[in-house]
Design a protein around this motif. Structure first.
Motif, PDB file in Angstrom:
ATOM      1  N   LEU A  79      -2.226   4.220  17.695  1.00  0.00           N
ATOM      2  CA  LEU A  79      -1.814   2.869  17.322  1.00  0.00           C
ATOM      3  C   LEU A  79      -1.785   2.736  15.802  1.00  0.00           C
ATOM      4  CD1 LEU A  79      -3.939   0.845  19.910  1.00  0.00           C
ATOM      5  CD2 LEU A  79      -1.611   1.760  20.173  1.00  0.00           C
ATOM      6  N   TRP A  80      -1.046   1.746  15.331  1.00  0.00           N
ATOM      7  CA  TRP A  80      -0.938   1.502  13.885  1.00  0.00           C
ATOM      8  C   TRP A  80      -0.943   0.005  13.654  1.00  0.00           C
ATOM      9  CZ3 TRP A  80       4.272   1.162  11.003  1.00  0.00           C
ATOM     10  CH2 TRP A  80       4.043   0.879   9.644  1.00  0.00           C
ATOM     11  N   ALA A  81      -1.930  -0.450  12.885  1.00  0.00           N
ATOM     12  CA  ALA A  81      -2.020  -1.870  12.544  1.00  0.00           C
ATOM     13  C   ALA A  81      -1.888  -2.045  11.036  1.00  0.00           C
ATOM     14  CB  ALA A  81      -3.350  -2.455  13.006  1.00  0.00           C
ATOM     15  N   VAL A  82      -1.095  -3.024  10.632  1.00  0.00           N
ATOM     16  CA  VAL A  82      -1.020  -3.461   9.234  1.00  0.00           C
ATOM     17  C   VAL A  82      -1.751  -4.787   9.182  1.00  0.00           C
ATOM     18  CG1 VAL A  82       0.475  -3.974   7.282  1.00  0.00           C
ATOM     19  CG2 VAL A  82       1.259  -2.383   9.061  1.00  0.00           C
ATOM     20  N   PHE A  83      -2.845  -4.847   8.426  1.00  0.00           N
ATOM     21  CA  PHE A  83      -3.671  -6.048   8.488  1.00  0.00           C
ATOM     22  C   PHE A  83      -4.171  -6.456   7.101  1.00  0.00           C
ATOM     23  CE2 PHE A  83      -6.957  -2.873   8.261  1.00  0.00           C
ATOM     24  CZ  PHE A  83      -8.048  -3.509   7.672  1.00  0.00           C
ATOM     25  N   ALA A  84      -4.517  -7.721   7.008  1.00  0.00           N
ATOM     26  CA  ALA A  84      -5.236  -8.259   5.853  1.00  0.00           C
ATOM     27  C   ALA A  84      -6.475  -8.967   6.382  1.00  0.00           C
ATOM     28  CB  ALA A  84      -4.355  -9.221   5.062  1.00  0.00           C
ATOM     29  N   ASP A  85      -7.388  -9.270   5.484  1.00  0.00           N
ATOM     30  CA  ASP A  85      -8.621  -9.951   5.895  1.00  0.00           C
ATOM     31  C   ASP A  85      -9.120 -10.782   4.722  1.00  0.00           C
ATOM     32  OD1 ASP A  85     -11.155  -8.350   4.598  1.00  0.00           O
ATOM     33  OD2 ASP A  85      -9.451  -7.021   4.931  1.00  0.00           O
ATOM     34  N   ALA A  86     -10.322 -11.347   4.845  1.00  0.00           N
ATOM     35  CA  ALA A  86     -10.832 -12.261   3.823  1.00  0.00           C
ATOM     36  C   ALA A  86     -11.131 -11.572   2.495  1.00  0.00           C
ATOM     37  CB  ALA A  86     -12.075 -12.980   4.339  1.00  0.00           C
ATOM     38  N   THR A  87     -11.165 -10.236   2.476  1.00  0.00           N
ATOM     39  CA  THR A  87     -11.388  -9.527   1.208  1.00  0.00           C
ATOM     40  C   THR A  87     -10.079  -9.149   0.516  1.00  0.00           C
ATOM     41  OG1 THR A  87     -11.363  -7.249   2.092  1.00  0.00           O
ATOM     42  CG2 THR A  87     -13.437  -8.482   2.263  1.00  0.00           C
ATOM     43  N   SER A  88      -8.960  -9.279   1.218  1.00  0.00           N
ATOM     44  CA  SER A  88      -7.682  -8.778   0.703  1.00  0.00           C
ATOM     45  C   SER A  88      -7.265  -9.501  -0.566  1.00  0.00           C
ATOM     46  CB  SER A  88      -6.594  -8.923   1.769  1.00  0.00           C
ATOM     47  OG  SER A  88      -6.911  -8.162   2.911  1.00  0.00           O
ATOM     48  N   GLY A  89      -6.883  -8.711  -1.560  1.00  0.00           N
ATOM     49  CA  GLY A  89      -6.492  -9.273  -2.846  1.00  0.00           C
ATOM     50  C   GLY A  89      -7.662  -9.655  -3.715  1.00  0.00           C
ATOM     51  N   ASP A  90      -8.881  -9.448  -3.224  1.00  0.00           N
ATOM     52  CA  ASP A  90     -10.090  -9.765  -3.977  1.00  0.00           C
ATOM     53  C   ASP A  90     -10.905  -8.485  -4.165  1.00  0.00           C
ATOM     54  OD1 ASP A  90     -12.241 -10.924  -5.220  1.00  0.00           O
ATOM     55  OD2 ASP A  90     -12.967 -12.000  -3.453  1.00  0.00           O
ATOM     56  N   SER A  91     -11.767  -8.175  -3.202  1.00  0.00           N
ATOM     57  CA  SER A  91     -12.564  -6.950  -3.312  1.00  0.00           C
ATOM     58  C   SER A  91     -11.894  -5.757  -2.628  1.00  0.00           C
ATOM     59  CB  SER A  91     -13.962  -7.168  -2.726  1.00  0.00           C
ATOM     60  OG  SER A  91     -13.892  -7.521  -1.368  1.00  0.00           O
ATOM     61  N   TYR A 129      -7.653  -4.075  -1.569  1.00  0.00           N
ATOM     62  CA  TYR A 129      -6.213  -4.175  -1.779  1.00  0.00           C
ATOM     63  C   TYR A 129      -5.646  -5.300  -0.916  1.00  0.00           C
ATOM     64  CZ  TYR A 129      -1.444  -2.505  -2.612  1.00  0.00           C
ATOM     65  OH  TYR A 129      -0.123  -2.412  -2.975  1.00  0.00           O
ATOM     66  N   ARG A 130      -4.438  -5.744  -1.214  1.00  0.00           N
ATOM     67  CA  ARG A 130      -3.922  -6.960  -0.567  1.00  0.00           C
ATOM     68  C   ARG A 130      -3.653  -6.813   0.925  1.00  0.00           C
ATOM     69  NH1 ARG A 130       2.279  -7.473  -1.968  1.00  0.00           N
ATOM     70  NH2 ARG A 130       2.833  -5.335  -2.524  1.00  0.00           N
ATOM     71  N   PHE A 131      -3.541  -5.580   1.413  1.00  0.00           N
ATOM     72  CA  PHE A 131      -3.492  -5.334   2.857  1.00  0.00           C
ATOM     73  C   PHE A 131      -3.814  -3.864   3.067  1.00  0.00           C
ATOM     74  CE2 PHE A 131       0.752  -4.603   1.259  1.00  0.00           C
ATOM     75  CZ  PHE A 131       1.196  -3.466   1.913  1.00  0.00           C
ATOM     76  N   ARG A 132      -4.128  -3.514   4.333  1.00  0.00           N
ATOM     77  CA  ARG A 132      -4.495  -2.138   4.625  1.00  0.00           C
ATOM     78  C   ARG A 132      -3.901  -1.697   5.959  1.00  0.00           C
ATOM     79  NH1 ARG A 132     -10.891  -2.206   3.790  1.00  0.00           N
ATOM     80  NH2 ARG A 132     -10.689  -4.401   4.331  1.00  0.00           N
ATOM     81  N   PHE A 133      -3.990  -0.397   6.214  1.00  0.00           N
ATOM     82  CA  PHE A 133      -3.531   0.190   7.474  1.00  0.00           C
ATOM     83  C   PHE A 133      -4.740   0.633   8.295  1.00  0.00           C
ATOM     84  CE2 PHE A 133       0.839   1.957   5.849  1.00  0.00           C
ATOM     85  CZ  PHE A 133       1.283   0.656   5.645  1.00  0.00           C
ATOM     86  N   LEU A 134      -4.560   0.652   9.603  1.00  0.00           N
ATOM     87  CA  LEU A 134      -5.582   1.154  10.510  1.00  0.00           C
ATOM     88  C   LEU A 134      -4.881   1.908  11.639  1.00  0.00           C
ATOM     89  CD1 LEU A 134      -8.708   1.012  10.981  1.00  0.00           C
ATOM     90  CD2 LEU A 134      -8.237  -0.849  12.595  1.00  0.00           C
TER      91      LEU A 134
END
Length: 260
Positions: A189-201, A203-208
């Motif tokens: 599977l491949w997820a492109v996601f952001a979370d409450a840390t994105s763009g702060d602590s 990167y602005r989004f990540r892969f899983l």
């Protein structure tokens, strides 16, 4: 078991650093050029004439251009399809540089990989949070009735299609959450996601990339192995942004966070 998982994670992280810093890894990408943007056929800092003809690219060059095709000095004309192997095995090269032919939604381009790229020379590593078992949780994949393609923004500012195969449900930090995921040919599977840390602590989004689900749809959602997308290493990648529903309202303080 946690000790083994921590050791596995350290080896994974070391391999990951080696991969991204390899001579033709993502740090070596110095340009992505879409042929339709250059109607005269001359791509920036790349010799030869490049043109699209149906489902192929036509390359015309002279010996003085210094190009090689399939490892041999090239002059004349040849027809190219999209490169499918690793970047270092691309058919066209210019010295140490590798010129990779690609196609996205019918638009043809050439990527320029240079082992001497500044980003590769100045790379200091990836800031990644050490393994924590709390961030590895069971998940259940529920496929859609057929693939659903959604339009999402991409890192270069263009909207493109992202084919989604289903939803991945899991519990994290006391919350019941879901991610809309794609499915690769291998079943992974491949997820492109952001979370409450994105763009702060982070990167602005990540892969899983959760492992292929079993017959009951079960897999493991391990955010310790959340990855920086290729566009975090070079601005010439066209990474998709998270689709609607994939911005988690929890702080995922795990995995790769940003470049050092």
């Amino acid at each position: 078991m946690t000790t083994d998982a921590s050791s596995d994670w350290r080896r994974w992280h070391e391999d990951r650093v080696d991969t991204v810093s390899a001579p033709y890894g993502p740090l070596a990408l110095t340009g992505t050029h879409w042929i339709e943007d250059y109607p005269e056929g001359r791509l920036p800092d790349i010799p030869g004439l490049w043109a699209v003809d149906g489902d192929e690219v036509v390359l015309t060059a002279t010996a003085a251009d210094g190009l090689t095709v399939d490892g041999r000095p090239f002059s004349g004309g040849t027809r190219l399809t999209a490169d499918s192997g690793p970047e270092e095995s691309s058919r066209v090269a210019l010295g140490k540089r590798r010129l990779v032919v690609l196609v996205r939604e019918g638009v043809w381009g050439v990527r320029d990989y240079d082992p001497d790229a500044e980003a590769r020379r100045t790379f200091r590593g990836i800031d990644a949070t050490p393994y924590d078992p709390r961030w590895s949780v069971p998940g259940r994949f529920t496929p859609y009735d057929g693939t659903r393609t959604v339009r999402v923004g991409t890192a270069d500012g263009v909207e493109r299609g992202l084919a989604l195969a289903g939803e991945l449900a899991f519990a994290l930090a006391g919350r019941e959450l879901t991610l809309r995921v794609a499915r690769q040919a291998s079943g992974v599977l491949w997820a492109v996601f952001a979370d409450a840390t994105s763009g702060d602590s982070s990167y602005r989004f990540r892969f899983l990339y959760p492992a292929a689900p079993d017959a009951d749809g079960l897999t493991t959602v391990d955010f310790n192995r959340a990855l920086l997308p290729p566009c975090a290493f070079a601005g010439h990648f066209i990474c998709p942004l998270p689709p609607p529903g994939n911005t988690l309202d929890v702080a995922v303080e795990a995995g790769e966070r940003r470049l050092l």
